[in-house]
Design a protein around this motif. Structure first.
Motif, PDB file in Angstrom:
ATOM      1  N   VAL A 140       0.843  -1.207   0.000  1.00 24.39           N
ATOM      2  CA  VAL A 140       0.000   0.000   0.000  1.00 24.39           C
ATOM      3  C   VAL A 140       0.874   1.251   0.000  1.00 24.39           C
ATOM      4  O   VAL A 140       0.631   2.201  -0.747  1.00 24.39           O
ATOM      5  N   GLU A 141       1.911   1.250   0.834  1.00 20.04           N
ATOM      6  CA  GLU A 141       2.791   2.423   0.923  1.00 20.04           C
ATOM      7  C   GLU A 141       3.544   2.688  -0.375  1.00 20.04           C
ATOM      8  O   GLU A 141       3.749   3.837  -0.764  1.00 20.04           O
ATOM      9  N   GLN A 142       3.966   1.617  -1.058  1.00 21.35           N
ATOM     10  CA  GLN A 142       4.802   1.783  -2.248  1.00 21.35           C
ATOM     11  C   GLN A 142       4.026   1.783  -3.560  1.00 21.35           C
ATOM     12  O   GLN A 142       4.488   2.320  -4.556  1.00 21.35           O
ATOM     13  N   ALA A 143       2.851   1.126  -3.576  1.00 17.48           N
ATOM     14  CA  ALA A 143       2.150   0.960  -4.858  1.00 17.48           C
ATOM     15  C   ALA A 143       0.662   1.281  -4.805  1.00 17.48           C
ATOM     16  O   ALA A 143      -0.037   1.095  -5.798  1.00 17.48           O
ATOM     17  N   GLY A 144       0.158   1.757  -3.655  1.00 21.34           N
ATOM     18  CA  GLY A 144      -1.277   2.018  -3.538  1.00 21.34           C
ATOM     19  C   GLY A 144      -1.732   3.170  -4.432  1.00 21.34           C
ATOM     20  O   GLY A 144      -0.977   4.105  -4.701  1.00 21.34           O
TER      21      GLY A 144
END
Length: 459
Positions: free
Chosen positions: A263-267
């Motif tokens: 979520v943090e890198q690709a959300g």
């Protein structure tokens, strides 16, 4: 009928060039080249950032996108297809449903919590695929133990390679019968866990998310449920035992950590109807502090840390795609700080007759293909002539011009009205070959389109 892209491996995603990303989006969304180009660059930049040194990657913020265009032109579809292509957790929320802190309504942090939940579901599904074979094997062994309880275990000094005894031979015969379906009529007694949820009152002033986190932390055993014995048919018991084994093989702590990282890198969060909160203080009409909602959304878009039941989640590198029609307001009506967080602006064009013709026929999930497939289930061979498709597009364009322009969504109402009789009479039709031509389209729609008042209600 949604059609999903085939599973894409991480390697192939990383190798996709912006041109290939646009080509993939072209399979589902007609036109809007500028918007596709913008999201393709944003996705490619995300891949480029992941290849940089951690110190530099941390400094590179995502280039958020603001899509401006009327309803029904493909804003949401472009974002949704992009997320599916990138295998990213994707959440669509309406900005207008949030309220300023202090008012009754959803707080803006809930969008991040919802995104994490989607991320957890996504990772869990991926892990399930990995353990499905092992879980099925374990469930089969457990079921055979119930059908044929083992009478003795192998002694430490016994040779495992020795000829199978009578017990083993019987077990293997049962296994063959089980796999062949010859035991499906039998019932077995297994222990099942009851899904119970205790009733409680939410304390005023606290959100559902907070109560959920607190109760599960304080009373971990409360939500497990009691077990009880149930008699199930063999196929049902096998399904239940397989699900139980799958849960045992999946480490949920690992899933939660992986979900938070993804979520943090690709959300991707799609903020729809952002123009509805673009009003300034002192504007006329009822509103719940529109500027206040903007100020609450601002830290999420800028980058903050949100507390979720799976841990703290940083929003610094989540990609935000905002969209709005901006009929009444304009992007400059947003507070300056929020405007600055959406550096890429793309204007989507209104759709006309030529685009409608292409929408009806070209995409993988084109409307015409959907209706042909639906009628095929009744044994009806439905065909559309080229003239008929042109006429449908003409009527949709006319209605959009005379009434409200709702873009491609008008095609849904026109097609439903056009095929109303065939859909109703379908199962009873003697002639199962039906051709929709220009004359049939005119017969079904011409009178409604001519009468402007009637078309406002029906189309």
């Amino acid at each position: 009928m949604p059609i999903y892209l085939p599973e894409t491996t991480q390697t192939s995603i990383e190798s996709l060039t912006p041109r290939e990303i646009v080509a993939a989006l072209d399979k589902y969304v007609i036109g809007q080249a500028a918007a596709k180009r913008a999201v393709a660059i944003a996705l490619r930049n995300r891949m480029r950032r992941q290849k940089l040194a951690p110190e530099l990657a941390e400094e590179i913020a995502p280039k958020n996108i603001l899509m401006i265009g009327p309803t029904g032109v493909g804003k949401t579809e472009i974002a949704r297809r992009l997320a599916r292509l990138a295998q990213s957790p994707f959440l669509k929320v309406e900005a207008s449903k949030f309220t300023e802190v202090g008012y009754v309504g959803r707080d803006v942090e809930s969008m991040v919590r919802d995104l994490v939940e989607l991320g957890v579901d996504m990772i869990r599904e991926e892990r399930l695929e990995e353990v499905r074979g092992k879980a099925a094997q374990n469930a089969e062994e457990r079921l055979l133990d119930i059908l044929l309880p083992p009478t003795r275990s192998i002694a430490p000094d016994e040779d495992p390679g020795a000829p199978p005894d009578q017990q083993t031979q019987t077990r293997e015969r049962f296994r063959e019968q089980l796999r062949a379906g010859r035991l499906d009529a039998r019932t077995v007694e297994i222990e099942v866990r009851e899904k119970s949820f205790p009733s409680f009152e939410i304390i005023a002033g606290s959100s559902v998310e907070e109560v959920d986190i607190n109760l599960k932390d304080m009373l971990p055993g409360l939500f497990q449920g009691k077990t009880r014995k149930r008699r199930l048919k063999i196929p049902e018991a096998l399904v239940y035992l397989t699900q139980e084994e799958e849960q045992k093989l999946i480490d949920m702590d690992s899933v939660a950590r992986a979900a938070v990282e993804r979520v943090e890198q690709a959300g991707i969060i799609f903020l729809d109807e952002i123009d509805k909160i673009a009003g300034r203080e002192g504007s006329h009409g009822p509103e719940v502090s529109r500027e206040g909602v903007q100020r609450d959304i601002l830290p999420i878009v800028e980058g903050t840390t949100v507390n979720t039941k799976y841990g703290m989640v940083r929003t610094d590198h989540i990609l935000f795609i905002a969209a709005g029609a901006f009929h009444v307001s304009k992007p400059s009506d947003l507070i300056p700080e929020l405007q600055g967080r959406f550096p890429i602006r793309v204007e989507l064009e209104a759709l006309g007759r030529d685009e409608f013709v292409r929408i009806l026929t070209e995409p993988r999930s084109a409307l015409v293909k959907q209706y042909i497939a639906l009628m095929e289930t009744e044994g009806i061979e439905l065909t559309f002539t080229a003239d008929a498709i042109q006429k449908i597009a003409d009527f949709a364009t006319i209605v959009n011009e005379r009434t409200e322009n709702i873009g491609a969504r008008r095609l849904h109402t026109v097609m439903e009205r056009l095929l109303d009789e065939i859909s109703f009479e379908g199962p009873d039709l003697a002639n199962k070959r039906v051709s929709i031509d220009e004359a049939y389209v005119s017969k079904m729609l011409a009178d409604i389109v001519k009468d402007e008042d009637l078309s406002r209600y029906i189309l």
